[in-house]
Design a protein around this motif. Sequence first.
Motif, PDB file in Angstrom:
ATOM      1  N   ASP A 236     -12.601  59.217 -39.486  1.00 47.93           N
ATOM      2  CA  ASP A 236     -12.323  59.847 -39.104  1.00 47.93           C
ATOM      3  C   ASP A 236     -10.430  59.465 -39.844  1.00 47.93           C
ATOM      4  N   LEU A 237     -10.446  59.380 -40.894  1.00 44.39           N
ATOM      5  CA  LEU A 237      -9.278  59.726 -41.890  1.00 44.39           C
ATOM      6  C   LEU A 237      -9.960  60.228 -42.382  1.00 44.39           C
ATOM      7  N   ALA A 238     -10.990  61.023 -42.896  1.00 45.53           N
ATOM      8  CA  ALA A 238     -11.511  62.114 -44.310  1.00 45.53           C
ATOM      9  C   ALA A 238     -11.647  62.902 -43.202  1.00 45.53           C
ATOM     10  N   TRP A 239     -11.670  63.164 -42.072  1.00 44.00           N
ATOM     11  CA  TRP A 239     -11.619  64.132 -40.999  1.00 44.00           C
ATOM     12  C   TRP A 239      -9.747  64.454 -41.169  1.00 44.00           C
ATOM     13  N   LEU A 240      -8.997  63.642 -41.505  1.00 44.95           N
ATOM     14  CA  LEU A 240      -7.812  64.310 -41.049  1.00 44.95           C
ATOM     15  C   LEU A 240      -7.328  64.269 -42.594  1.00 44.95           C
ATOM     16  N   ILE A 241      -7.745  64.469 -43.879  1.00 42.03           N
ATOM     17  CA  ILE A 241      -8.023  64.805 -45.195  1.00 42.03           C
ATOM     18  C   ILE A 241      -8.396  66.019 -45.140  1.00 42.03           C
ATOM     19  N   SER A 242      -9.711  66.092 -44.448  1.00 40.08           N
ATOM     20  CA  SER A 242     -10.013  67.888 -44.934  1.00 40.08           C
ATOM     21  C   SER A 242      -8.977  68.931 -43.916  1.00 40.08           C
ATOM     22  N   VAL A 243      -8.174  68.344 -42.634  1.00 43.02           N
ATOM     23  CA  VAL A 243      -7.690  69.112 -42.063  1.00 43.02           C
ATOM     24  C   VAL A 243      -6.283  69.365 -43.086  1.00 43.02           C
ATOM     25  N   ILE A 244      -6.157  68.760 -43.258  1.00 40.69           N
ATOM     26  CA  ILE A 244      -4.592  68.707 -43.997  1.00 40.69           C
ATOM     27  C   ILE A 244      -5.193  69.876 -45.533  1.00 40.69           C
ATOM     28  N   THR A 245      -5.767  69.418 -46.546  1.00 35.55           N
ATOM     29  CA  THR A 245      -6.353  70.249 -47.645  1.00 35.55           C
ATOM     30  C   THR A 245      -6.522  71.215 -47.834  1.00 35.55           C
ATOM     31  N   LYS A 246      -7.640  70.880 -45.946  1.00 30.93           N
ATOM     32  CA  LYS A 246      -8.686  73.354 -45.841  1.00 30.93           C
ATOM     33  C   LYS A 246      -9.277  72.899 -46.228  1.00 30.93           C
ATOM     34  N   GLU A 247     -10.452  71.704 -47.317  1.00 30.34           N
ATOM     35  CA  GLU A 247     -11.262  71.173 -47.731  1.00 30.34           C
ATOM     36  C   GLU A 247     -12.259  70.487 -46.511  1.00 30.34           C
ATOM     37  N   PRO A 248     -13.185  71.953 -46.378  1.00 26.65           N
ATOM     38  CA  PRO A 248     -14.626  71.593 -45.460  1.00 26.65           C
ATOM     39  C   PRO A 248     -15.294  70.083 -45.637  1.00 26.65           C
ATOM     40  N   LEU A 249     -15.276  69.749 -44.423  1.00 32.69           N
ATOM     41  CA  LEU A 249     -16.235  68.185 -45.024  1.00 32.69           C
ATOM     42  C   LEU A 249     -17.383  68.374 -44.923  1.00 32.69           C
ATOM     43  N   SER A 250     -18.597  67.497 -45.273  1.00 29.55           N
ATOM     44  CA  SER A 250     -20.247  68.123 -45.953  1.00 29.55           C
ATOM     45  C   SER A 250     -20.615  67.953 -44.883  1.00 29.55           C
ATOM     46  N   TRP A 251     -21.254  68.928 -44.392  1.00 31.92           N
ATOM     47  CA  TRP A 251     -22.402  68.142 -43.197  1.00 31.92           C
ATOM     48  C   TRP A 251     -23.276  66.631 -42.938  1.00 31.92           C
ATOM     49  N   TRP A 252     -23.709  66.121 -44.298  1.00 37.77           N
ATOM     50  CA  TRP A 252     -23.383  65.233 -43.484  1.00 37.77           C
ATOM     51  C   TRP A 252     -22.538  63.987 -42.705  1.00 37.77           C
ATOM     52  N   SER A 253     -21.791  64.349 -43.167  1.00 32.12           N
ATOM     53  CA  SER A 253     -20.093  64.050 -42.812  1.00 32.12           C
ATOM     54  C   SER A 253     -20.504  64.403 -40.979  1.00 32.12           C
ATOM     55  N   LYS A 254     -20.104  65.481 -40.767  1.00 31.05           N
ATOM     56  CA  LYS A 254     -20.156  66.019 -38.981  1.00 31.05           C
ATOM     57  C   LYS A 254     -20.919  65.084 -38.173  1.00 31.05           C
ATOM     58  N   LEU A 255     -22.761  64.572 -39.641  1.00 30.97           N
ATOM     59  CA  LEU A 255     -23.414  64.377 -38.316  1.00 30.97           C
ATOM     60  C   LEU A 255     -22.647  62.744 -37.931  1.00 30.97           C
ATOM     61  N   TRP A 256     -22.487  62.305 -38.605  1.00 33.35           N
ATOM     62  CA  TRP A 256     -21.719  60.913 -37.710  1.00 33.35           C
ATOM     63  C   TRP A 256     -20.843  61.116 -36.423  1.00 33.35           C
ATOM     64  N   PHE A 257     -20.034  61.982 -36.397  1.00 26.75           N
ATOM     65  CA  PHE A 257     -19.483  62.477 -35.300  1.00 26.75           C
ATOM     66  C   PHE A 257     -20.531  62.322 -34.142  1.00 26.75           C
ATOM     67  N   TRP A 258     -19.790  61.644 -33.239  1.00 27.48           N
ATOM     68  CA  TRP A 258     -20.506  61.399 -31.270  1.00 27.48           C
ATOM     69  C   TRP A 258     -20.546  63.086 -30.849  1.00 27.48           C
ATOM     70  N   LYS A 259     -19.290  64.224 -31.767  1.00 29.26           N
ATOM     71  CA  LYS A 259     -19.460  65.527 -30.957  1.00 29.26           C
ATOM     72  C   LYS A 259     -18.806  66.116 -31.463  1.00 29.26           C
ATOM     73  N   ASN A 260     -19.316  67.640 -32.029  1.00 29.64           N
ATOM     74  CA  ASN A 260     -18.669  68.886 -32.769  1.00 29.64           C
ATOM     75  C   ASN A 260     -17.342  68.390 -32.706  1.00 29.64           C
ATOM     76  N   VAL A 261     -16.451  68.703 -34.480  1.00 29.09           N
ATOM     77  CA  VAL A 261     -15.435  68.677 -33.922  1.00 29.09           C
ATOM     78  C   VAL A 261     -14.633  69.925 -34.650  1.00 29.09           C
ATOM     79  N   ILE A 262     -13.471  70.269 -34.683  1.00 28.96           N
ATOM     80  CA  ILE A 262     -12.178  71.382 -35.153  1.00 28.96           C
ATOM     81  C   ILE A 262     -12.306  70.899 -36.395  1.00 28.96           C
ATOM     82  N   ASP A 263     -12.302  72.493 -37.376  1.00 30.14           N
ATOM     83  CA  ASP A 263     -12.164  71.725 -38.475  1.00 30.14           C
ATOM     84  C   ASP A 263     -10.770  72.220 -39.253  1.00 30.14           C
ATOM     85  N   SER A 264     -10.482  72.862 -38.077  1.00 36.23           N
ATOM     86  CA  SER A 264      -8.445  73.287 -38.667  1.00 36.23           C
ATOM     87  C   SER A 264      -7.327  72.800 -37.786  1.00 36.23           C
TER      88      SER A 264
END
Length: 374
Positions: A236-264
Amino acid sequence: MVTLKHLSVNDNDEDSVPLLPEASSLESPTTQHSRAESREFFLSRRNNFILSIALLLSCYSAILVPAYLPTPEPTWTNDSSAETLALQNQSCRSGWSVERVRTLSIPAGLLKIPVFLENSTGDWALPPPLGLQGSEEMVAQALKALPYTAVPTGPETCRRCVVVGSGGILHGKNLGPHIDQYNIIIRVNNAPVFGYEKDAGSRTTIRLIYPEGAPSQSQEYQSTELVALVAFKSLDLAWLISVITKEPLSWWSKLWFWKNVIDSIPLQPENVRILNPEIMYRTGQVLKTYAEQQKKMVPTLGITAVVLALQVCDEVSLAGFGYDLQHPGALLHYYGSLRMDAMNTQVVHDVSAETILLRELVKSGAVRDLTGAL
């Protein structure tokens, strides 16, 4: 007299009486008048009888039908609500909610907790969501990208706050204008404002979220002062850093969320915070005193928001709290179609223990229940 071959016929003039008079002329005028009156009498009786039946049925309907109709719930309006006028005119009671909490038998662990993470705050000894163990590096990165960690602006002397829950009890209450008058309005996850202003209000001061529960519609961030991440896992903290810095999460990281998450999120970094996990930990410790089974207690975001309000507000009100588990078909939320029986399938939270705690807070006067479900 005219004679035609021995047949004689009288030649009547126009003024003479006919040889075969009309049959009606055999009745006297008195008889004709009597029959007309009799016909009118019976017609009048029939009309009166029909009219009497209609009136009788109308009376029964007026008396009996309303008893079977649902009684409309009282609604709040900005013009006529005594509660709204009271909020406008009543002076704020400084420190009221905290003082009432101190009168309870519950541990004082619900008070004096730093609300948002700073470099010098936080219990680092426990894993998320009750601590930050193993996430120190990501926390440091996130805090470096956040320019502010202070609580929202508002009156320095006395703050009135309302925590708006997602409960179906809020539906149809018309509390929106009343909610909008509070200094601080706290919401959780993706509970919508857009389209529900009449019941839920239109402003948001703090919205507690985690990645899977963050609103996906950009209009839900309008009139929002802050969003605060509740970190249930290191990702969740990695997601927040991605949202703040506008640097997208890797597809591998996104697989570990139990639901699709927004990018920004359509907010600036100065409008983002991280909730101090110590609030979750200490709330869970208090909830254990009300739980039937002693286990690791993960509070809901709703009760977490109430404890947060106790840290920054002088007077705390609640709206949309209370699970009606006795009616599984009732609406779970004031939005959507999810029903109350969905709560029976979750195993993470102890909503019964939370209800007991909230009722104690309401009974003591520490918080006020605007929707009356506690």
